[in-house]
Write an enzyme that holds these catalytic residues in place. Structure first.
Site, PDB file in Angstrom:
ATOM      1  N   ASP A   1       3.785  -0.147  12.673  1.00 42.58           N
ATOM      2  CA  ASP A   1       2.580  -0.791  12.121  1.00 42.58           C
ATOM      3  C   ASP A   1       2.378  -2.207  12.664  1.00 42.58           C
ATOM      4  O   ASP A   1       1.298  -2.765  12.536  1.00 42.58           O
ATOM      5  CB  ASP A   1       2.680  -0.872  10.587  1.00 42.58           C
ATOM      6  CG  ASP A   1       2.707   0.487   9.918  1.00 42.58           C
ATOM      7  OD1 ASP A   1       2.803   1.493  10.629  1.00 42.58           O
ATOM      8  OD2 ASP A   1       2.657   0.551   8.690  1.00 42.58           O
ATOM      9  N   LYS A  45       0.838  -1.213   0.000  1.00 44.55           N
ATOM     10  CA  LYS A  45       0.000   0.000   0.000  1.00 44.55           C
ATOM     11  C   LYS A  45       0.864   1.251   0.000  1.00 44.55           C
ATOM     12  O   LYS A  45       0.625   2.188  -0.759  1.00 44.55           O
ATOM     13  CB  LYS A  45      -0.905   0.007   1.246  1.00 44.55           C
ATOM     14  CG  LYS A  45      -1.528   1.365   1.528  1.00 44.55           C
ATOM     15  CD  LYS A  45      -2.403   1.352   2.757  1.00 44.55           C
ATOM     16  CE  LYS A  45      -1.722   1.602   4.065  1.00 44.55           C
ATOM     17  NZ  LYS A  45      -1.429   2.999   4.414  1.00 44.55           N
ATOM     18  N   ASN A  46       1.878   1.256   0.866  1.00 47.65           N
ATOM     19  CA  ASN A  46       2.626   2.494   1.068  1.00 47.65           C
ATOM     20  C   ASN A  46       3.637   2.782  -0.041  1.00 47.65           C
ATOM     21  O   ASN A  46       4.350   3.784   0.008  1.00 47.65           O
ATOM     22  CB  ASN A  46       3.263   2.520   2.457  1.00 47.65           C
ATOM     23  CG  ASN A  46       2.183   2.737   3.521  1.00 47.65           C
ATOM     24  OD1 ASN A  46       1.084   3.199   3.214  1.00 47.65           O
ATOM     25  ND2 ASN A  46       2.486   2.372   4.760  1.00 47.65           N
ATOM     26  N   ARG A  93       0.045  13.984  13.061  1.00 45.23           N
ATOM     27  CA  ARG A  93       0.574  13.772  11.721  1.00 45.23           C
ATOM     28  C   ARG A  93       0.693  15.052  10.895  1.00 45.23           C
ATOM     29  O   ARG A  93       0.162  15.150   9.779  1.00 45.23           O
ATOM     30  CB  ARG A  93      -0.246  12.720  10.974  1.00 45.23           C
ATOM     31  CG  ARG A  93      -0.355  11.429  11.748  1.00 45.23           C
ATOM     32  CD  ARG A  93      -1.042  10.343  10.969  1.00 45.23           C
ATOM     33  NE  ARG A  93      -0.130   9.669  10.046  1.00 45.23           N
ATOM     34  CZ  ARG A  93      -0.516   8.749   9.172  1.00 45.23           C
ATOM     35  NH1 ARG A  93      -1.775   8.442   9.056  1.00 45.23           N
ATOM     36  NH2 ARG A  93       0.364   8.156   8.398  1.00 45.23           N
TER      37      ARG A  93
HETATM   38  N1  EPU Z   1       5.886  13.907  11.617  1.00 42.95           N
HETATM   39  C1  EPU Z   1       5.820  15.250  11.954  1.00 42.95           C
HETATM   40  N2  EPU Z   1       6.012  16.172  10.954  1.00 42.95           N
HETATM   41  C2  EPU Z   1       6.253  15.806   9.655  1.00 42.95           C
HETATM   42  C3  EPU Z   1       6.315  14.439   9.339  1.00 42.95           C
HETATM   43  C4  EPU Z   1       6.127  13.509  10.333  1.00 42.95           C
HETATM   44  O1  EPU Z   1       5.598  15.599  13.111  1.00 42.95           O
HETATM   45  O2  EPU Z   1       6.393  16.689   8.808  1.00 42.95           O
HETATM   46  C5  EPU Z   1       5.688  12.906  12.690  1.00 42.95           C
HETATM   47  C6  EPU Z   1       4.423  12.067  12.431  1.00 42.95           C
HETATM   48  O3  EPU Z   1       3.269  12.699  12.975  1.00 42.95           O
HETATM   49  C7  EPU Z   1       4.790  10.777  13.126  1.00 42.95           C
HETATM   50  C8  EPU Z   1       6.292  10.659  12.888  1.00 42.95           C
HETATM   51  O4  EPU Z   1       6.753  11.970  12.617  1.00 42.95           O
HETATM   52  O5  EPU Z   1       4.545  10.873  14.506  1.00 42.95           O
HETATM   53  C9  EPU Z   1       6.656   9.758  11.737  1.00 42.95           C
HETATM   54  O6  EPU Z   1       5.943  10.177  10.575  1.00 42.95           O
HETATM   55  P1  EPU Z   1       6.303   9.666   9.102  1.00 42.95           P
HETATM   56  O7  EPU Z   1       6.215  10.840   8.208  1.00 42.95           O
HETATM   57  O8  EPU Z   1       7.575   8.891   9.137  1.00 42.95           O
HETATM   58  O9  EPU Z   1       5.149   8.618   8.832  1.00 42.95           O
HETATM   59  P2  EPU Z   1       3.930   8.792   7.866  1.00 42.95           P
HETATM   60  O10 EPU Z   1       4.414   9.187   6.544  1.00 42.95           O
HETATM   61  O11 EPU Z   1       2.872   9.580   8.538  1.00 42.95           O
HETATM   62  C10 EPU Z   1       4.151   6.386   6.944  1.00 42.95           C
HETATM   63  C11 EPU Z   1       3.144   5.349   6.581  1.00 42.95           C
HETATM   64  C12 EPU Z   1       2.606   4.741   7.874  1.00 42.95           C
HETATM   65  C13 EPU Z   1       3.766   4.106   8.631  1.00 42.95           C
HETATM   66  C14 EPU Z   1       4.870   5.148   8.885  1.00 42.95           C
HETATM   67  C15 EPU Z   1       6.118   4.525   9.457  1.00 42.95           C
HETATM   68  C16 EPU Z   1       2.196   6.138   4.522  1.00 42.95           C
HETATM   69  C17 EPU Z   1       1.036   6.748   3.826  1.00 42.95           C
HETATM   70  N3  EPU Z   1       2.062   5.969   5.826  1.00 42.95           N
HETATM   71  O12 EPU Z   1       3.434   7.320   7.753  1.00 42.95           O
HETATM   72  O13 EPU Z   1       1.706   3.729   7.500  1.00 42.95           O
HETATM   73  O14 EPU Z   1       3.298   3.640   9.866  1.00 42.95           O
HETATM   74  O15 EPU Z   1       5.224   5.790   7.648  1.00 42.95           O
HETATM   75  O16 EPU Z   1       6.723   3.704   8.507  1.00 42.95           O
HETATM   76  O17 EPU Z   1       3.198   5.795   3.915  1.00 42.95           O
HETATM   77  C18 EPU Z   1      -0.204   2.397   7.743  1.00 42.95           C
HETATM   78  O18 EPU Z   1       0.095   1.864   6.681  1.00 42.95           O
HETATM   79  O19 EPU Z   1      -1.126   1.965   8.487  1.00 42.95           O
HETATM   80  C19 EPU Z   1       0.522   3.592   8.159  1.00 42.95           C
HETATM   81  C20 EPU Z   1       0.084   4.409   9.113  1.00 42.95           C
END
Ligand code: EPU
Length: 446
Positions: free
Chosen positions: A307, A22-23, A121
Site C-alpha cells: 500500500d 480501514k482494514n 484478487r
Molecule cells: N490472493 C489469491 N487468493 C486468495 C487470497 C489472496 O490469489 O485467496 C492473492 C491476492 O490477489 C493478492 C495476494 O494474494 O495478489 C495478497 O492478497 P491478500 O489476501 O493478502 O490481500 P487482500 O486481503 O486482498 C488486504 C488489504 C489490502 C492490502 C493487503 C496487503 C483489505 C480489505 N485489503 O488485501 O488493502 O494491500 O491486504 O496487506 O484488508 C488498501 O487498503 O488499499 C488495500 C488494498
C-alpha cells in the site's frame, strides 16, 4: 463527475491525528455478525468502504448507528443469508461474511468479491480453508455467487499456500464458532489481523498466535458483545509523512504507529527524510536536503507494505538518481504510473529477475505470467507539473494527491470516489496543513 483541484507547491505544516484503520474497521463490522449482542466500536473512520460494508450488513438485517467515530452494530436478527450482488461484489471484505453466516444460519450466499482493481484478487485460499472446515461451497458462474452450506463448521489444521491477509481473517471469523480446534499455519502477520484477533477475544473467542505465522483457535458455542477502540491506520501515517517530505514541510503525527512502520521508517531515513519520536504516539516528519534514491521490494508484513509503494514512488521522483520498486503482492498495482508521467515523472517498467516466481510472488503467478511488469525504474529528480489525471484505485489516489501537492500549477484529479473509500475528509485535513485542495462537481466551474 467529482474532481479534486489541487494547487501545488505549498509546504505542509502542522499537526494531524491519524484516523482508525480501514482494514480493521471493515472486518470488525463483519465480526458483529457472530453475536446477537451489540458491538460498540470506537475510532471507526467515516469513509466510503465502511459505509459500504454497513450497507451490506444492513441488507442482512444488521442495525448500525454512527455517532462521531463511534459505531454501534447489532446483528440481533438476521433477515437473510444472501449478500446482495452489486454492493457485495464491490467490496472484498464482504466475502468475510461467509463463516459468520454459516455459523448463524448454516448457509451463506456471497458474490464473488471485488475491492480496488489492483489485481484479480481471487478468494481461492479462503474457500479452500472453509471447505477443509466442512463447508460445501459451489461457485455458480451464472449468478456470480459462492453458495455455501454446513450444519456446523469443524476445526481443522490448515496451511495457507501463500500469505493472505483477508483469507486469514475469513478463517478466523469462521473458526471462532466452529466445533473444536483450528490451527492456521502460514497465517498472515499483518497487524490489522492481530487487532481483529483482539476484538474477537474480547467477544469471548479463544484465539492464540502461537508463533509468528501460526494462530490456534478453539471454537466456542457463542460470542457476546463488547466495546473496542480500533488501532490507527498505518497507511494514513505513511501518506501524511510523505506529504511532509514531498512538499518540504513538517508534520507532527498523533496516534502514530511507529512500531508497525519499521520498513517505512528505515527507507524514509535512507532517502534523506527525517522523523523523530515526540512521545509514545507522536512522530514528527520532515525533510532536510536532497532526496536520495532507494531500492524497494514490497512484501507482506513485516515487509515494506504494498500500500505504500505508490506514495513512495512520488517521493522517488524527487530523488537524485535512479530508484526501483518491485511489487510482489499484487499483479496490477502500478495504475498511477501513466498518470505520474503526465505530470512529468520519468518512469520505466522493467521485469526484475526472479528465480522461482511461482513461489516468490504473493499472487497466483501462473495465472498472470504473460502479462507481468512487476518493477518500475524511476529516474529522478524530475520537476512535477500540473495535469489532468485519474485515480484508478485507493492508494493510486493517495499517490496522485501527493504528486499534485508537490507539483507546480493546478492539477485536476478525477476518479476521486477511490480515495473516499479509505481516507476520511482528505481535503479538509490537508487544507488544515496548508494545502490548496478543493472538491468540485462538474458544473461548479471546472
Ligand atoms: N490472493 C489469491 N487468493 C486468495 C487470497 C489472496 O490469489 O485467496 C492473492 C491476492 O490477489 C493478492 C495476494 O494474494 O495478489 C495478497 O492478497 P491478500 O489476501 O493478502 O490481500 P487482500 O486481503 O486482498 C488486504 C488489504 C489490502 C492490502 C493487503 C496487503 C483489505 C480489505 N485489503 O488485501 O488493502 O494491500 O491486504 O496487506 O484488508 C488498501 O487498503 O488499499 C488495500 C488494498
Amino acid at each position: 463527475m467529482k474532481t479534486l483541484v489541487v494547487s501545488g507547491g505549498f509546504p505542509l505544516k502542522g499537526e494531524m491525528a491519524i484516523a482508525g484503520a480501514k482494514n480493521v474497521a471493515l472486518k470488525a463490522c463483519v465480526a458483529a455478525l457472530l453475536t446477537d449482542e451489540e458491538l460498540i466500536l470506537h475510532n471507526v473512520p467515516r469513509i466510503q468502504d465502511v459505509y459500504s460494508i454497513l450497507e451490506v450488513l444492513k441488507s442482512l438485517g444488521v442495525r448500525s448507528v454512527f455517532k462521531h467515530n463511534t459505531l454501534r452494530v447489532s446483528a440481533k436478527h438476521l433477515a437473510t443469508t444472501t449478500v446482495p450482488l452489486e454492493i457485495g461484489a464491490s467490496l472484498r471484505a464482504s466475502s468475510l461474511a461467509m463463516g459468520p453466516l454459516i455459523a448463524r444460519h448454516g448457509q451463506a450466499n456471497i458474490p464473488n468479491p471485488g475491492g480496488c482493481r489492483i489485481g484479480a484478487r481471487p478468494i481461492d485460499r479462503q474457500i479452500d480453508g472453509l471447505r477443509k472446515m466442512g463447508a460445501s461451497i459451489l461457485y455458480n458462474s451464472t449468478d456470480g455467487y459462492f453458495h455455501a452450506t454446513a450444519l456446523r463448521l469443524s476445526g481443522t489444521d490448515y496451511t495457507f499456500t501463500k500469505n493472505t491477509h483477508t483469507g486469514t481473517e475469513a478463517l478466523l471469523l469462521a473458526a471462532v464458532l466452529a466445533k473444536g480446534r483450528t490451527i492456521l499455519s502460514n497465517a498472515a502477520q499483518e497487524v490489522e489481523v492481530d487487532d481483529l484477533i483482539s476484538i474477537l477475544s474480547r467477544m469471548g473467542a479463544k484465539i492464540k498466535r502461537t508463533s509468528q505465522r501460526q494462530v490456534v483457535i478453539d471454537g466456542v458455542d457463542a460470542l457476546h458483545g463488547t466495546e473496542y477502540t480500533l488501532m490507527p491506520d498505518r497507511n494514513e501515517e505513511v501518506t501524511f509523512a510523505i506529504a511532509a517530505a514531498i512538499t518540504g514541510g513538517e508534520i507532527m503525527i498523533h496516534n502514530s504507529q511507529r512500531k508497525h512502520l519499521g520498513p517505512f521508517l528505515r527507507a524514509f531515513r535512507k532517502a534523506g527524510a527525517m522523523w523523530k519520536p515526540c512521545g509514545e504516539a507522536t512522530t514528527k516528519y520532515w525533510i532536510k536536503g536532497n532526496v536520495r534514491p532507494t531500492i524497494i521490494t514490497t512484501a507482506p508484513y513485516p515487509g515494506f507494505m504494498t500500500d505504500w509503494q505508490g506514495p513512495w514512488a512520488v517521493l522517488m521522483t524527487q530523488a537524485f538518481g535512479n530508484s526501483t520498486i518491485h511489487e510482489t503482492v499484487f499483479e496490477n498495482r502500478f495504475s498511477y504510473v501513466s498518470e505520474l508521467m503526465k505530470m512529468g515523472a520519468n518512469i520505466e517498467f522493467f521485469d526484475p529477475p526472479v528465480k522461482h516466481p511461482e513461489e516468490f510472488y504473493n499472487f497466483n503467478w501462473e495465472d498472470h505470467k504473460n502479462e507481468l511488469h512487476q518493477g518500475i525504474l524511476i529516474h529522478g529528480p524530475t520537476k512535477l507539473h500540473n495535469a489532468v489525471v485519474e485515480m484508478r484505485d485507493l492508494r493510486a489516489g493517495a499517490t496522485l494527491v501527493l504528486a499534485a501537492l508537490a507539483a507546480s500549477g493546478t492539477t485536476y484529479i478525477q476518479g476521486i470516489e477511490h480515495i473516499d473509500r479509505g481516507y476520511e475528509k482528505i481535503e479538509e485535513r490537508l487544507t488544515s496543513l496548508g494545502a490548496s485542495i478543493r472538491r468540485v462537481t462538474r458544473g461548479d466551474g471546472v
